[in-house]
Design a protein around this motif. Structure first.
Motif, PDB file in Angstrom:
ATOM      1  N   TRP A   1     -45.348  -5.682  18.545  1.00  0.00           N
ATOM      2  CA  TRP A   1     -46.506  -6.533  18.554  1.00  0.00           C
ATOM      3  C   TRP A   1     -47.146  -6.345  17.433  1.00  0.00           C
ATOM      4  O   TRP A   1     -47.594  -6.893  16.524  1.00  0.00           O
ATOM      5  CB  TRP A   1     -47.279  -6.492  19.877  1.00  0.00           C
TER       6      TRP A   1
ATOM      7  N   LEU B   1     -45.547  -7.550  14.300  1.00  0.00           N
ATOM      8  CA  LEU B   1     -45.697  -8.921  14.085  1.00  0.00           C
ATOM      9  C   LEU B   1     -47.301  -9.327  13.633  1.00  0.00           C
ATOM     10  O   LEU B   1     -47.277 -10.037  12.647  1.00  0.00           O
ATOM     11  CB  LEU B   1     -45.447  -9.503  15.364  1.00  0.00           C
TER      12      LEU B   1
ATOM     13  N   ALA C   1     -47.671 -15.543  23.369  1.00  0.00           N
ATOM     14  CA  ALA C   1     -46.705 -15.726  22.123  1.00  0.00           C
ATOM     15  C   ALA C   1     -46.312 -14.446  21.548  1.00  0.00           C
ATOM     16  O   ALA C   1     -44.995 -14.312  21.457  1.00  0.00           O
ATOM     17  CB  ALA C   1     -47.647 -16.528  20.890  1.00  0.00           C
ATOM     18  N   LEU C   2     -46.962 -13.167  21.780  1.00  0.00           N
ATOM     19  CA  LEU C   2     -46.244 -12.194  21.301  1.00  0.00           C
ATOM     20  C   LEU C   2     -45.485 -11.734  22.430  1.00  0.00           C
ATOM     21  O   LEU C   2     -44.109 -11.201  21.870  1.00  0.00           O
ATOM     22  CB  LEU C   2     -47.510 -11.037  21.299  1.00  0.00           C
TER      23      LEU C   2
ATOM     24  N   LEU D   1     -43.604 -13.539  24.052  1.00  0.00           N
ATOM     25  CA  LEU D   1     -42.332 -14.369  23.844  1.00  0.00           C
ATOM     26  C   LEU D   1     -41.605 -13.863  22.666  1.00  0.00           C
ATOM     27  O   LEU D   1     -40.342 -13.759  22.573  1.00  0.00           O
ATOM     28  CB  LEU D   1     -42.704 -15.857  23.927  1.00  0.00           C
ATOM     29  N   LEU D   2     -42.334 -13.851  21.676  1.00  0.00           N
ATOM     30  CA  LEU D   2     -41.570 -13.673  20.334  1.00  0.00           C
ATOM     31  C   LEU D   2     -41.128 -12.348  20.061  1.00  0.00           C
ATOM     32  O   LEU D   2     -39.929 -11.988  19.197  1.00  0.00           O
ATOM     33  CB  LEU D   2     -42.655 -13.656  19.188  1.00  0.00           C
ATOM     34  N   CYS D   3     -41.688 -11.339  20.994  1.00  0.00           N
ATOM     35  CA  CYS D   3     -40.980  -9.831  20.602  1.00  0.00           C
ATOM     36  C   CYS D   3     -40.068  -9.495  21.934  1.00  0.00           C
ATOM     37  O   CYS D   3     -39.733  -8.397  22.018  1.00  0.00           O
ATOM     38  CB  CYS D   3     -42.199  -9.023  20.762  1.00  0.00           C
TER      39      CYS D   3
END
Length: 133
Positions: free
Chosen positions: A70, A73, A24-25, A27-29
């Motif tokens: 990361w 977030l 998830a990190l 992808l999100l970053c």
């Protein structure tokens, strides 16, 4: 953030395994270019990071060395989760737990809930320290 049986508890709302959090990190970053490449390749190639390395990344020793995006977030998620407790301060719960007169008015269930709340807030405060920029 707390680790129990291979599951990384990240907030009051849910939990992710360390591998899921890692994905998830990532992808999100992603930058827009990285995301475009990710979409074009229909995902990323097999990770060269094994479970032990991912566990180290999310340990107390590994968190300060995370990529800045990361850490930001995770820091913000911890801050928002802590804010959902209302005051988010440890001292008020600590004082209540030491106040014998107030404790007599709590049921055993309320006492356990207070202890859990205090523990969760301590974990979130520690997470904020470890991910501070």
């Amino acid at each position: 953030m707390m680790q129990e049986n291979g599951v990384l508890v990240f907030s009051k709302q849910g939990c992710l395994t360390e591998s899921e959090l890692h994905s998830a990190l990532k992808l999100l970053c992603m930058s827009p270019d990285e995301f475009s490449e990710f979409k074009d390749n229909e995902g990323w190639e097999e990770d060269d990071e094994d479970d032990d390395k991912i566990t180290r990344i999310f340990s107390n020793e590994g968190l300060p060395d995370l990529k800045a995006s990361w850490k930001r977030l995770i820091h913000e998620a911890a801050r928002l989760t802590l804010r959902s407790y209302g005051d988010g301060e440890l001292e008020s719960d600590r004082l209540l737990m030491e106040d014998q007169a107030a404790l007599k008015g709590l049921s055993s269930r309320q006492w356990r809930a207070l202890q859990v709340r205090f523990g969760q807030k301590m974990i979130l405060h520690r997470l904020l320290q470890l991910t501070k920029s």
